[in-house]
Design a protein around this motif. Structure first.
Motif, PDB file in Angstrom:
ATOM      1  N   UNK B   2      72.111  47.010  36.816  1.00  0.00           N
ATOM      2  CA  UNK B   2      71.746  45.736  37.429  1.00  0.00           C
ATOM      3  C   UNK B   2      72.050  45.751  38.925  1.00  0.00           C
ATOM      4  N   UNK B   3      73.151  46.431  39.263  1.00  0.00           N
ATOM      5  CA  UNK B   3      73.477  46.492  40.682  1.00  0.00           C
ATOM      6  C   UNK B   3      72.506  47.396  41.425  1.00  0.00           C
ATOM      7  N   UNK B   7      70.178  46.578  44.713  1.00  0.00           N
ATOM      8  CA  UNK B   7      69.981  47.469  45.862  1.00  0.00           C
ATOM      9  C   UNK B   7      68.495  47.726  46.110  1.00  0.00           C
ATOM     10  N   UNK B  85      69.140  46.902  29.556  1.00  0.00           N
ATOM     11  CA  UNK B  85      68.322  46.068  28.689  1.00  0.00           C
ATOM     12  C   UNK B  85      66.862  46.091  29.128  1.00  0.00           C
ATOM     13  N   UNK B  88      66.519  44.157  32.399  1.00  0.00           N
ATOM     14  CA  UNK B  88      66.937  44.908  33.580  1.00  0.00           C
ATOM     15  C   UNK B  88      65.856  45.913  33.953  1.00  0.00           C
ATOM     16  N   UNK B 206      70.094  54.408  47.330  1.00  0.00           N
ATOM     17  CA  UNK B 206      71.195  54.649  46.394  1.00  0.00           C
ATOM     18  C   UNK B 206      70.867  53.997  45.053  1.00  0.00           C
ATOM     19  N   UNK B 217      75.984  57.754  33.705  1.00  0.00           N
ATOM     20  CA  UNK B 217      76.668  59.048  33.692  1.00  0.00           C
ATOM     21  C   UNK B 217      77.163  59.357  35.104  1.00  0.00           C
ATOM     22  N   UNK B 218      78.479  59.336  35.303  1.00  0.00           N
ATOM     23  CA  UNK B 218      78.989  59.430  36.683  1.00  0.00           C
ATOM     24  C   UNK B 218      78.666  60.756  37.346  1.00  0.00           C
ATOM     25  N   UNK B 219      78.711  61.836  36.580  1.00  0.00           N
ATOM     26  CA  UNK B 219      78.481  63.147  37.197  1.00  0.00           C
ATOM     27  C   UNK B 219      77.038  63.243  37.705  1.00  0.00           C
ATOM     28  N   UNK B 221      74.847  60.878  38.266  1.00  0.00           N
ATOM     29  CA  UNK B 221      74.536  59.901  39.300  1.00  0.00           C
ATOM     30  C   UNK B 221      75.130  60.308  40.635  1.00  0.00           C
ATOM     31  N   UNK B 222      76.362  60.799  40.612  1.00  0.00           N
ATOM     32  CA  UNK B 222      76.996  61.108  41.897  1.00  0.00           C
ATOM     33  C   UNK B 222      76.341  62.316  42.561  1.00  0.00           C
ATOM     34  N   UNK B 225      73.321  60.975  44.247  1.00  0.00           N
ATOM     35  CA  UNK B 225      73.620  60.237  45.474  1.00  0.00           C
ATOM     36  C   UNK B 225      73.994  61.168  46.622  1.00  0.00           C
ATOM     37  N   UNK B 226      74.742  62.225  46.318  1.00  0.00           N
ATOM     38  CA  UNK B 226      75.091  63.194  47.366  1.00  0.00           C
ATOM     39  C   UNK B 226      73.828  63.873  47.886  1.00  0.00           C
ATOM     40  N   UNK B 229      71.846  61.440  50.057  1.00  0.00           N
ATOM     41  CA  UNK B 229      72.433  61.202  51.375  1.00  0.00           C
ATOM     42  C   UNK B 229      72.301  62.402  52.288  1.00  0.00           C
TER      43      UNK B 229
END
Lengths: 392, 392, 392
Positions: B2-3, B7, B85, B88, B206, B217-219, B221-222, B225-226, B229
């Motif tokens: 949702x965030x 963005x 959902x 979303x 982002x 999934x943090x891995x 997604x990060x 993002x790296x 950027x």
């Protein structure tokens, strides 16, 4: 929830940008000065007593007034709530609170004395807003009555709007606004700035309405966000078309205010509407905001940025809409909503009127005609909002 | 998720700011008007039919067209997906969708009739974009073919870019843009506004690329993002250096477009690249965007904000890059990517060309020369973008 | 954590807006050029070696220097940390890092050669900042000593501030800033732009300080955010009142810098203060920033945007405040804080001084007087920041 707080925070930049963009360049610094200190004052008064006025626990059963003491306390600790902490709640509600004063700020801009505005802000944000808020969100009498206001069409927006109406009545229109029965346009300094403001407010509403779900339930939150966005979209179209029929031009101010109108309108019932309801509410709000603005000008009530039309007119409509559309609709709910609107409106308008009236009769609330005409920036702040000069 | 949607929403403010900043002050309100209503129209058409065109379920197996009916339905309920959902997903995709029209808006700005633009937007966002999108993201024929486009280098950016190219060809350059074989600079109203826009777009990316992981999934997604950027950073440098060698000055417009170029370039493969790949892709994109802009001017294709160079040129490059760099690289993948680019490009360009052509031959798509020279704001909107005047 | 990174990213837009708003219109593009490339350079140098300088593992025990090799490596994989990934950490820290150079950029603006600035940035962000940072956050010698700096009052803000001081000393004041013993106001181009910047920085601080909790513990994070916000509010009031007593006007610049001062001041101890401490620290910071600005002008140290007063003065004060207020207060902690301030300050100031000095003595760090007076935009960038002209 914490990120929703960040989004609500950014609404203050949104308000600052909208108000500075829609008002004259000679008063830009004055507007920004007020809009920067307003959230500061809001958060500080909320920390000192506002928060404890708004959530007083009502030891003797749901009532109209209670107070749980000065300053925040963290005694509630980690067991406060499963979805968010005491501190997050304070920050979220404190950010909300200052909004009520910001709404007033836009309406009475370009002519109010800055000390009068700040005195009003401290009383309105620190006392009036939280007491009225406690009636519903603090579990008080309106809540017990079955009044529904999901995220503040009444408790935030119309309360601010009533305050703005009282202020505009008492302070009178700007010099040269109504001449020989005609309404004179006072051109805003920067349309891009106002646009930035409206988009940021829309963004902030994701936090405002999304955070009001007060949990991270994805289904409930996402429905609220969809309803919120669709109402904003429909509001933009409503403002666009109504503006075109009224003024025979593509009035961008009405599109921007239509977005805000749709957002304010959906706020009371964002969680009990389906998407068709949301579209209708948005469309009506976007239409109402134009008629309201024209009507206020007829009454020579000079609201610099359309704050009363957006927040009061659509706040009232949105609250009543809970009794007309969506899963809570019904005659009895409509009457309850009407009662809530009347009680909160009566309280907010009366108290704001008294505050402004007393200030007017004592030290005065209006700047000198000279300062008003020449601009508040050079006289009170010693700088100008824009200094765009080149050598050639 | 949702965030991420919030963005992506803010990208529309980013586009509005970039386009208003890079175009002349006399058309600022017109630009902002279009860019405010574009996401509104995008979201509404997506709610009515776009979303169901894009995710039609393809009951008869992966194909080229299917439609699951008008209006959203919440029948899918909570079991829709574990990570987000149905609602979303709609909001996220609806925010995306309007981007395609916004890209066109920037290219044909300062001379297009506003009704022509909005008719184009409804058709392009409501029909063309989702049908093309369904071929890959809706599980259609391109997906079955192995075409890869992580977050829309082709499906969003080049589709918008092809539409922009068709529009620019049909509408022709602005009056006074190409004189005696020379390219005349039409100075933008506000470089700070354009800068705000680019930063907000980067921020939005982002959400765009991060949200396209479609899970938390943090891995994964990060890493995305790296990569995103670093490609933006490399794009900025690429634009800066190439601009310097081409024009012998520190061309800030090329730095800003270099950032966007890097972002568009990495979008197709943000999850299959390592950081070296991302840096190279960003650098090439930032370089390409400058050559592309110069080349378009040679062809007298007048793109006010460089939208074609950013979104089409780098969108195509980024899509092909999936076959050249990263974990999916290979000759066969490259050919698949090329096929996807050609199919989507053919469909987007042809349909946009037809829409613009029909409108041109019927009611016309271009404002009068008088309005164009004097500015659209005073004629169509009755206000000016900036009113910064002082008494002395 | 990833969303905190997005918030920290937006701080770079905040810095760009503050600096462009507070400086003269003739140099707006130059400022924005630098502030757009600074995060790009910061992230790239951090990827190449900065990150590995800052978190070098210190194989031989906590020390002053170690290096774990060029380029990022993902060998640490998913087991890196429970709260966030290696990649998120890099992005978060890389976004932070560029801040140190941005602080310098504002102080020496309007007269520094752009190549000198970028050479400084590469060395300062890529080498000096991470080595100093490693002493505490990399588990080095200052950390072993018990020095406390929660989110960088010293490691980020005062390091940047010392660099700015060195730069301002070596480059000298702008032409016409100090005339006949008087301080001449150089009016900033746009107060709204500066205001947007300050709000975005405040927003970014939620990410900065919130993310520094380095986990999603809601209680700890929410306390940090409340402390951060209250310090900003108190800083605004401190700047407002002190500005009023000093200059006898409602000095908006001091309100804005007061907000930033409060934020910098609370940064070192945001997690060990209660709300009363935070209010006091904010109020003192907001007061200090005014006195510091006046004092620097007395010394003819020309800091265009007040960066030294905000980041150095309040960064030092905030670091020492950890020994005076809150749960860590105590004489021995105060001395440790003082030692940390002195060591980091000595290192940062000396190295920045040496870099600027060598550049000055070789290729020069200052633009020609002609360029300075006529503005950097038309000479170096070939465009103007604002082009707001109408036909009549």
């Amino acid at each position: 929830m914490m990120l929703c707080t960040a989004l609500v925070f950014i609404m203050h930049l949104g308000f600052a940008a909208v108000e500075a963009g829609f008002t004259q360049a000679k008063n830009t610094v004055n507007i920004l000065f007020k809009n920067t200190l307003t959230p500061a004052i809001g958060l500080l008064t909320f920390a000192f007593f506002g928060f404890n006025l708004m959530y007083p626990a009502f030891a003797d059963g749901p009532g109209w007034f209670d107070f749980s003491g000065f300053l925040l306390s963290d005694s509630s600790g980690l067991s406060y709530n499963s979805g968010y902490t005491y501190w997050t709640d304070f920050l979220f509600q404190g950010m909300f609170a200052a909004t009520a004063a910001t709404i007033v700020s836009g309406a009475v801009a370009e002519r109010i004395k800055i000390n009068a505005y700040f005195i009003f802000t401290v009383i309105f944000v620190g006392l009036i807003y939280p007491v009225i808020g406690s009636w519903k969100w603090g579990g008080g009498a309106l809540d017990a009555m079955g009044f529904y206001d999901f995220a503040g069409s009444t408790l935030v927006h119309s309360v601010g709007g009533w305050g703005a109406l009282a202020g505009v009545i008492i302070i009178g229109p700007r010099i040269g606004k109504y001449v020989d029965g005609k309404v004179v346009d006072k051109e805003g300094s920067s349309v891009p700035l106002a646009t930035i403001g409206v988009f940021l407010l829309w963004l902030g509403w994701f936090g405002f309405n999304g955070g009001s779900v007060l949990s991270a339930d994805p289904m409930a939150t996402s429905v609220v966000l969809v309803n919120t966005s669709l109402a904003a979209c429909a509001g933009a179209l409503g403002g666009c078309f109504t503006g075109y029929f009224m003024f025979n031009r593509l009035d961008f101010g009405m599109v921007l205010n239509g977005v805000l109108a749709g957002l304010v309108g959906i706020t009371a019932g964002a969680d009990v509407m389906n998407i068709t309801d949301s579209l209708i509410i948005g469309l009506i709000s976007g239409t109402l905001v134009v008629f309201s603005a024209v009507f206020l000008d007829k009454l020579k009530l000079d609201d610099c940025v359309g704050a009363i039309s957006v927040h009061l007119t659509c706040g009232v409509f949105g609250t009543l809409a809970v009794g007309i559309f969506g899963s809570m609709a019904g005659w009895s709910q409509f009457l309850t909503q009407l009662k809530g609107v009347a009680i909160c409106g009566g309280a907010a308008f009366t108290s704001a009127f008294i505050i402004f009236f007393i200030m007017k009769k004592t030290f005065g609330i209006r700047v000198s005609a000279k300062h008003e005409v020449e601009g508040l920036d050079s006289h009170e702040h010693g700088i100008r909002g824009y200094t765009i000069v080149y050598n050639d």
